[in-house]
Scaffold this active site. Structure first.
Site, PDB file in Angstrom:
ATOM      1  CB  CYS A 112      78.927  36.714 -18.739  1.00 37.59           C
ATOM      2  SG  CYS A 112      78.700  36.458 -16.933  1.00 37.59           S
TER       3      CYS A 112
ATOM      4  N   GLY B  30      83.069  31.805 -18.895  1.00 41.81           N
ATOM      5  CA  GLY B  30      81.698  31.665 -17.931  1.00 41.81           C
ATOM      6  C   GLY B  30      81.491  29.832 -18.227  1.00 41.81           C
TER       7      GLY B  30
ATOM      8  CE1 TYR C 105      93.019  34.050 -15.536  1.00 44.41           C
ATOM      9  CE2 TYR C 105      90.712  34.867 -15.627  1.00 44.41           C
ATOM     10  CZ  TYR C 105      91.038  33.673 -15.393  1.00 44.41           C
ATOM     11  OH  TYR C 105      90.953  32.470 -14.932  1.00 44.41           O
TER      12      TYR C 105
ATOM     13  CG  ASP D 139      99.360  32.738 -12.504  1.00 44.14           C
ATOM     14  OD1 ASP D 139      99.165  32.513 -13.731  1.00 44.14           O
ATOM     15  OD2 ASP D 139      99.153  32.163 -11.585  1.00 44.14           O
ATOM     16  CG  ASP D 140      97.046  35.467 -14.785  1.00 43.58           C
ATOM     17  OD1 ASP D 140      96.079  36.499 -14.545  1.00 43.58           O
ATOM     18  OD2 ASP D 140      97.114  34.161 -15.403  1.00 43.58           O
TER      19      ASP D 140
HETATM   20  P1  AMP Z   1      94.779  32.697  -6.497  1.00 40.99           P
HETATM   21  O1  AMP Z   1      95.366  31.592  -6.663  1.00 40.99           O
HETATM   22  O2  AMP Z   1      93.333  33.553  -6.342  1.00 40.99           O
HETATM   23  O3  AMP Z   1      96.169  33.742  -6.543  1.00 40.99           O
HETATM   24  O4  AMP Z   1      93.510  34.121  -7.898  1.00 40.99           O
HETATM   25  C1  AMP Z   1      95.010  34.121  -9.384  1.00 40.99           C
HETATM   26  C2  AMP Z   1      94.831  32.941 -10.108  1.00 40.99           C
HETATM   27  O5  AMP Z   1      93.691  33.167 -10.915  1.00 40.99           O
HETATM   28  C3  AMP Z   1      95.764  33.605 -11.071  1.00 40.99           C
HETATM   29  O6  AMP Z   1      96.508  32.210 -11.584  1.00 40.99           O
HETATM   30  C4  AMP Z   1      95.005  33.310 -12.290  1.00 40.99           C
HETATM   31  O7  AMP Z   1      95.448  33.222 -13.551  1.00 40.99           O
HETATM   32  C5  AMP Z   1      93.146  33.728 -11.781  1.00 40.99           C
HETATM   33  N1  AMP Z   1      92.831  34.803 -12.170  1.00 40.99           N
HETATM   34  C6  AMP Z   1      92.974  35.926 -11.853  1.00 40.99           C
HETATM   35  N2  AMP Z   1      91.993  37.015 -11.627  1.00 40.99           N
HETATM   36  C7  AMP Z   1      91.100  36.048 -12.315  1.00 40.99           C
HETATM   37  C8  AMP Z   1      89.475  35.662 -11.872  1.00 40.99           C
HETATM   38  N3  AMP Z   1      88.748  36.893 -12.114  1.00 40.99           N
HETATM   39  N4  AMP Z   1      88.651  35.132 -12.526  1.00 40.99           N
HETATM   40  C9  AMP Z   1      89.214  33.867 -12.742  1.00 40.99           C
HETATM   41  N5  AMP Z   1      90.374  33.979 -12.382  1.00 40.99           N
HETATM   42  C10 AMP Z   1      91.103  34.925 -12.202  1.00 40.99           C
END
Ligand code: AMP
Length: 484
Positions: A2, A30, A256, A362-363
């Site tokens: 948050c 958030g 991130y 990606d990050d």
């Molecule tokens: P996923 O699609 O589940 O592999 O999530 C990865 C993507 O979500 C990446 O593009 C990140 O930029 C983003 N991401 C990673 N961790 C978080 C988080 N805790 N909350 C929101 N977005 C996230």
């Protein structure tokens, strides 16, 4: 995760405008709900579900008067996303105080059952801030803290540290002053700043330094792990070191969460991401694979994409255009909604893919939903080879400190080799940053000495008190909230 902000303006000033610009600056932390509580003769509040600009209208600004204010944007980790869970929370009695936090209380259920159950106190929400607020206010009351002094705030903070486990940075106001404290291990960020105007000095405490920038405050410093701040009627900031634990800021903030223009613990998020990109570029070069272009997934990977491409002598191109109005896919209520919205959110530019070997950066890769979709899109756009690159290491362990990640079984990297991950995501090859390179990269962007919480990558929880049952309590809360 948050975001919060607290302001103490001079004399008869109104803090609301700085709080609002601050909340807009940390909206990325958030988008689920927002709230502001101010004090002038009494606490005044406006809270609601939605974005900052949706929740607050002119009429609220007229009403939210006073030099003391606290604001919050919510990204729910515990709780069902109800409006009763929207922060800040306040108590008019026995000691009037309003409070907001960022983090996660890991013994929430235990406290609810034991500490509150025994006192016959029924919590009014599912938000873990409520337990911090009650423990804090209870300690103030027992000290007869009226008016509140720095010793009272230090004692109440100590009581919170003793009873409440987890990671939580807190800001708050009373009828006469502003306080803040950082969790014993300093996992969550919190920064203090000041602005001198002809009317007097304004003070601000916020989750990210960018909040200070947008309203013209200069940063004074980050609070240390376990440190508390009180500014009372005399308007002199007073600090006390309450906890004595080692400082372990969350490394995922740099990867991130935070904005690139923020500094956390004197470390530039932008510089950290640049260095993460360089190092991953070198790692990719060593694999012997050859690519034509680096395509970062917007927004967080854009910074690292440029340096990764530089190291590889490749162009860095905008292969995906992001529709910023769709909202964060990660924060969608469940997996299906998340998958559908990824396509709506990222639209490809064919010319950047057609006939090329592309590195998509990606990050992080969590469940793999984003990666799986974008690899598919890249192939539809005519890419020859698709290399997936993540500038953080494989995510393998749930975060218990407030970053909504995943339950253990949902991490795509869990129990898979890199080759298997690539296959699972439909990519030709996948390359990750190593933990050592990640730590070193972030250190080079700051004072070089920080030790981090990197529990999500290696499963070592710095508070040292995380049990399997706590992890499963948190997982169950999330499931109950329909997140998985
Ligand atoms: P996923 O699609 O589940 O592999 O999530 C990865 C993507 O979500 C990446 O593009 C990140 O930029 C983003 N991401 C990673 N961790 C978080 C988080 N805790 N909350 C929101 N977005 C996230």
């Amino acid at each position: 995760m948050c975001g919060f902000i607290s302001i103490f303006g001079p004399g008869e000033s109104d803090a609301i405008h700085d709080v609002l610009s601050g909340l807009l600056a940390i909206q990325h932390r958030g988008q689920d709900a927002a709230g502001i509580v101010t004090f002038k003769d009494r606490f005044q509040a406006k809270k609601g579900l939605g974005l900052v600009r949706e929740v607050f209208q002119d009429k609220h600004l007229q009403r939210l008067r006073g030099a003391l204010a606290v604001g919050h944007v919510r990204y729910p980790t515990v709780g069902l996303g109800e409006d009763t869970d929207v922060q800040p929370f306040w108590l008019d009695y026995p000691v009037g105080t309003a409070m907001a936090h960022n983090g996660n209380v890991t013994n929430f259920h235990e406290l609810k059952r034991d500490y509150f159950g025994q006192r016959n106190i029924h919590l009014g929400s599912n938000c873990d801030l409520e337990v911090v607020l009650y423990v804090f206010a209870d300690a103030l009351m027992r000290r007869g803290a009226d008016p509140v002094t720095v010793d009272d705030v230090a004692a109440a903070t100590k009581e919170v540290f003793t009873r409440v486990k987890g990671a939580y940075s807190v800001v708050g106001i009373t009828s006469e002053g502003m306080y803040a404290f950082r969790d014993p291990f300093g996992i969550k960020p919190i920064v203090f700043g000041r602005k001198v105007t002809p009317e007097g000095t304004w003070y601000a405490v916020a989750s990210e330094s960018v909040v200070l920038d947008v309203s013209g405050y200069e940063k004074v410093r980050d609070l240390a792990a376990g440190e508390m701040l009180w500014i009372g009627k005399d308007r002199v900031p007073q600090f006390r070191q309450v906890g004595e634990k080692p400082h372990r800021p969350c490394i995922f903030e740099y990867i991130y969460f935070a904005r690139p223009d923020t500094f956390l613990d004197d470390t530039s998020v932008y510089e950290a991401r640049m260095e993460l990109g360089r190092r991953l570029g070198k790692a990719f070069a060593e694999t012997g694979h050859k690519a034509d272009v680096v395509i970062p997934v917007p927004e967080s990977a854009k910074t690292a994409g440029q340096t990764m491409a530089e190291v590889l002598g490749l162009p860095c191109r905008e292969g995906f255009v992001k529709n910023r109005y769709v909202g964060r896919t990660f924060i969608m209520p469940n997996d299906k909604a998340r998958r559908d919205s990824i396509r709506a959110k990222l639209n490809p530019i064919r010319a950047e893919f057609e006939g090329k070997d592309v590195i998509i950066l990606d990050d992080s890769i969590v469940r793999g939903n984003t990666s799986r979709q974008i690899v598919k899109i890249a192939r539809q756009m005519g890419a020859r080879k698709v290399y997936l690159a993540s500038y953080s290491p494989p995510l393998l362990f749930p975060c218990v400190y407030g970053i909504d990640m995943s339950t253990k079984r949902e991490f795509v990297a869990r129990d898979r080799t890199n080759q298997e991950i690539a296959k699972e995501l439909g990519a030709d090859y996948v390359v990750y940053q190593t933990i050592d390179e990640m730590v070193d990269a972030v250190r080079t962007a700051g004072n070089g000495k920080l030790e981090f919480c990197k529990a999500c990558f290696e499963g070592v929880y710095p508070t040292g008190d995380i049990t399997e049952s706590m992890i499963s309590d948190i997982e169950q809360d999330r499931m109950a909230a329909g997140k998985y």
